[in-house]
Design a protein around this motif. Structure first.
Motif, mmCIF file in Angstrom:
data_model
loop_
_atom_site.group_PDB
_atom_site.id
_atom_site.type_symbol
_atom_site.label_atom_id
_atom_site.label_comp_id
_atom_site.label_asym_id
_atom_site.label_seq_id
_atom_site.Cartn_x
_atom_site.Cartn_y
_atom_site.Cartn_z
ATOM 1 N N TYR A 140 27.335 27.610 55.523
ATOM 2 C CA TYR A 140 26.587 26.806 56.454
ATOM 3 C C TYR A 140 26.779 26.784 57.960
ATOM 4 C CZ TYR A 140 24.184 28.555 51.345
ATOM 5 O OH TYR A 140 24.500 29.403 51.356
ATOM 6 N N LYS A 141 28.104 26.768 58.640
ATOM 7 C CA LYS A 141 28.239 26.091 59.573
ATOM 8 C C LYS A 141 27.954 27.217 60.726
ATOM 9 C CE LYS A 141 30.684 22.306 58.157
ATOM 10 N NZ LYS A 141 29.575 21.164 58.269
ATOM 11 N N PHE A 142 26.891 27.869 60.628
ATOM 12 C CA PHE A 142 26.815 28.958 61.268
ATOM 13 C C PHE A 142 27.157 28.509 62.778
ATOM 14 C CE2 PHE A 142 24.296 29.714 57.750
ATOM 15 C CZ PHE A 142 24.080 30.522 57.599
ATOM 16 N N PHE A 143 26.695 27.735 63.469
ATOM 17 C CA PHE A 143 26.737 27.749 65.015
ATOM 18 C C PHE A 143 28.626 26.734 64.950
ATOM 19 C CE2 PHE A 143 27.351 24.259 68.773
ATOM 20 C CZ PHE A 143 26.534 25.024 69.569
ATOM 21 N N GLU A 144 28.830 26.028 64.780
ATOM 22 C CA GLU A 144 30.730 25.990 64.810
ATOM 23 C C GLU A 144 31.143 27.425 64.242
ATOM 24 O OE1 GLU A 144 28.654 22.204 62.941
ATOM 25 O OE2 GLU A 144 28.770 23.897 62.726
ATOM 26 N N ASN A 145 31.164 28.177 63.094
ATOM 27 C CA ASN A 145 31.880 29.514 63.719
ATOM 28 C C ASN A 145 31.389 30.375 64.576
ATOM 29 O OD1 ASN A 145 33.301 29.427 60.750
ATOM 30 N ND2 ASN A 145 32.017 28.468 60.063
ATOM 31 N N PHE A 146 30.669 30.445 65.166
ATOM 32 C CA PHE A 146 30.256 31.692 65.927
ATOM 33 C C PHE A 146 30.348 30.790 67.249
ATOM 34 C CE2 PHE A 146 26.770 33.037 62.810
ATOM 35 C CZ PHE A 146 27.745 34.037 62.564
ATOM 36 N N LEU A 147 30.245 29.705 67.447
ATOM 37 C CA LEU A 147 31.020 28.720 69.055
ATOM 38 C C LEU A 147 32.138 29.000 69.002
ATOM 39 C CD1 LEU A 147 30.889 27.480 71.389
ATOM 40 C CD2 LEU A 147 30.722 25.130 70.173
ATOM 41 N N VAL A 148 33.690 29.054 67.800
ATOM 42 C CA VAL A 148 34.568 28.925 68.021
ATOM 43 C C VAL A 148 34.760 30.519 68.433
ATOM 44 C CG1 VAL A 148 36.615 28.897 66.935
ATOM 45 C CG2 VAL A 148 35.232 27.228 66.105
ATOM 46 N N ALA A 149 34.194 31.153 67.657
ATOM 47 C CA ALA A 149 34.814 33.115 68.421
ATOM 48 C C ALA A 149 34.278 33.142 69.278
ATOM 49 C CB ALA A 149 33.483 34.178 66.881
ATOM 50 N N LEU A 150 33.176 33.255 69.646
ATOM 51 C CA LEU A 150 32.820 33.162 71.632
ATOM 52 C C LEU A 150 34.119 32.272 71.861
ATOM 53 C CD1 LEU A 150 28.581 31.466 71.217
ATOM 54 C CD2 LEU A 150 30.266 34.098 72.050
ATOM 55 N N LEU A 151 34.143 31.174 71.930
ATOM 56 C CA LEU A 151 34.660 30.132 73.056
ATOM 57 C C LEU A 151 36.942 31.767 72.819
ATOM 58 C CD1 LEU A 151 34.811 26.710 71.912
ATOM 59 C CD2 LEU A 151 34.119 27.599 73.810
ATOM 60 N N ILE A 152 37.152 31.994 71.174
ATOM 61 C CA ILE A 152 38.368 32.942 71.427
ATOM 62 C C ILE A 152 37.591 34.617 72.744
ATOM 63 C CG2 ILE A 152 39.494 34.218 70.591
ATOM 64 C CD1 ILE A 152 39.045 32.377 67.829
ATOM 65 N N TYR A 153 36.489 34.313 72.112
ATOM 66 C CA TYR A 153 36.654 35.649 72.997
ATOM 67 C C TYR A 153 36.638 35.613 75.153
ATOM 68 C CZ TYR A 153 35.010 38.857 69.622
ATOM 69 O OH TYR A 153 34.499 40.031 68.149
ATOM 70 N N TRP A 154 35.933 34.552 74.954
ATOM 71 C CA TRP A 154 35.915 33.948 76.253
ATOM 72 C C TRP A 154 37.128 33.310 77.312
ATOM 73 C CZ3 TRP A 154 34.179 28.771 78.122
ATOM 74 C CH2 TRP A 154 34.329 28.291 79.860
ATOM 75 N N GLY A 155 37.547 32.858 76.165
ATOM 76 C CA GLY A 155 39.375 32.633 76.489
ATOM 77 C C GLY A 155 40.123 34.457 76.603
ATOM 78 N N ILE A 156 40.065 35.005 75.841
ATOM 79 C CA ILE A 156 40.319 36.066 76.225
ATOM 80 C C ILE A 156 40.060 37.497 77.170
ATOM 81 C CG2 ILE A 156 41.110 38.638 75.193
ATOM 82 C CD1 ILE A 156 40.730 37.655 71.995
ATOM 83 N N SER A 157 38.415 37.181 77.502
ATOM 84 C CA SER A 157 37.967 38.247 79.103
ATOM 85 C C SER A 157 39.397 36.788 80.013
ATOM 86 C CB SER A 157 36.318 37.737 78.656
ATOM 87 O OG SER A 157 36.339 38.372 77.890
ATOM 88 N N ILE A 158 39.060 35.922 79.756
ATOM 89 C CA ILE A 158 39.662 35.423 81.395
ATOM 90 C C ILE A 158 41.095 35.373 81.944
ATOM 91 C CG2 ILE A 158 40.546 32.817 82.243
ATOM 92 C CD1 ILE A 158 37.912 31.314 80.652
ATOM 93 N N THR A 159 42.172 35.817 80.590
ATOM 94 C CA THR A 159 43.161 36.106 80.319
ATOM 95 C C THR A 159 43.320 37.867 81.238
ATOM 96 O OG1 THR A 159 44.349 34.609 78.400
ATOM 97 C CG2 THR A 159 45.235 36.455 79.301
ATOM 98 N N ILE A 160 42.876 38.536 80.681
ATOM 99 C CA ILE A 160 42.970 39.955 81.333
ATOM 100 C C ILE A 160 42.197 39.984 82.565
ATOM 101 C CG2 ILE A 160 41.513 42.326 81.179
ATOM 102 C CD1 ILE A 160 41.281 41.350 78.007
#
Length: 224
Positions: free
Chosen positions: A189-209
């Motif tokens: 039930y920690k929706f904010f934390e899980n989705f924030l982590v997912a967002l940060l990983i997607y962001w990191g991948i986009s920056i790398t590309i």
């Protein structure tokens, strides 16, 4: 919720769990990009050479896949089409996701490639024909290499979009990053934390590309 209520310790704990599914997300996007590029190049060439029937069908294809939601396309491909073609019922979720993303992205990349080809001076094609090359030889040896330099920035953006759009694959049952984030959220039930982590990983991948895109552009532009 305020910033003091965010469970940072849990975010650190769940980060490697979600990151572990990143290779699947990247593999899904990369496979769809390669297949989509092949389809897009064929579509672009039919429009460039103005092949009568195929050119019309290409316009319909591009209009359909650009004018309908990707999520509906994935559902239609995975759940709907096997109802009409029973042999496709054995298609797994990963295959359906790659195929759906490829067909969808090809509609956009076809226009990118067509525009890049059109940006090359027409006189170069005429020069190639004058020395005995066929149109396809001229396209392969002279036009496409130059068009590639023009298309790279937009194609790189398409790849970034594919990575983000691959998050819809979880609706078919593919256990990629978004699916892992949802499962972890449902369990804790920690929706904010899980989705924030997912967002940060997607962001990191986009920056790398984006960084790799810049390096490729610099290399391709050296001759110019």
């Amino acid at each position: 919720m305020n910033f003091y209520n965010i469970d940072y310790a849990y975010m650190v704990e769940v980060f490697p769990r979600i990151l572990r599914t990143a290779p699947l997300t990247l593999g899904l996007a990369f496979s769809a990009m390669i297949l989509g590029l092949i389809i897009a190049t064929c579509l672009a060439l039919t429009r460039v050479f103005k092949i009568r029937v195929l050119s019309t069908l290409t316009r319909v294809y591009i209009s359909f896949f650009r004018g309908t939601p990707l999520l509906v396309q994935l559902f239609m491909l995975y759940y709907g089409v096997p109802q009409i073609i029973p042999s496709l019922a054995k298609m797994n979720a990963m295959t359906a996701a790659i195929l759906g993303l490829s067909l969808h992205s090809a509609a956009y990349m076809a226009e990118i490639i067509r525009g890049a080809i059109s940006s090359v001076e027409k006189g170069q094609m005429e020069a190639c024909l004058s020395v005995g090359m066929t149109p396809m030889q001229a396209m392969r040896r002279v036009i496409l290499p130059q068009a590639t330099r023009v298309a790279v920035p937009s194609l790189a953006n398409s790849f970034i979009s594919l990575i983000k759009e691959s998050s819809l694959a979880f609706t078919l049952g593919v256990a990629e990053m978004m699916a892992q984030a949802r499962m972890s959220s449902a369990a804790t039930y920690k929706f904010f934390e899980n989705f924030l982590v997912a967002l940060l990983i997607y962001w990191g991948i986009s920056i790398t590309i984006g960084f790799l895109q810049d390096r490729i552009e610099i290399k391709l532009n050296k001759a110019y």
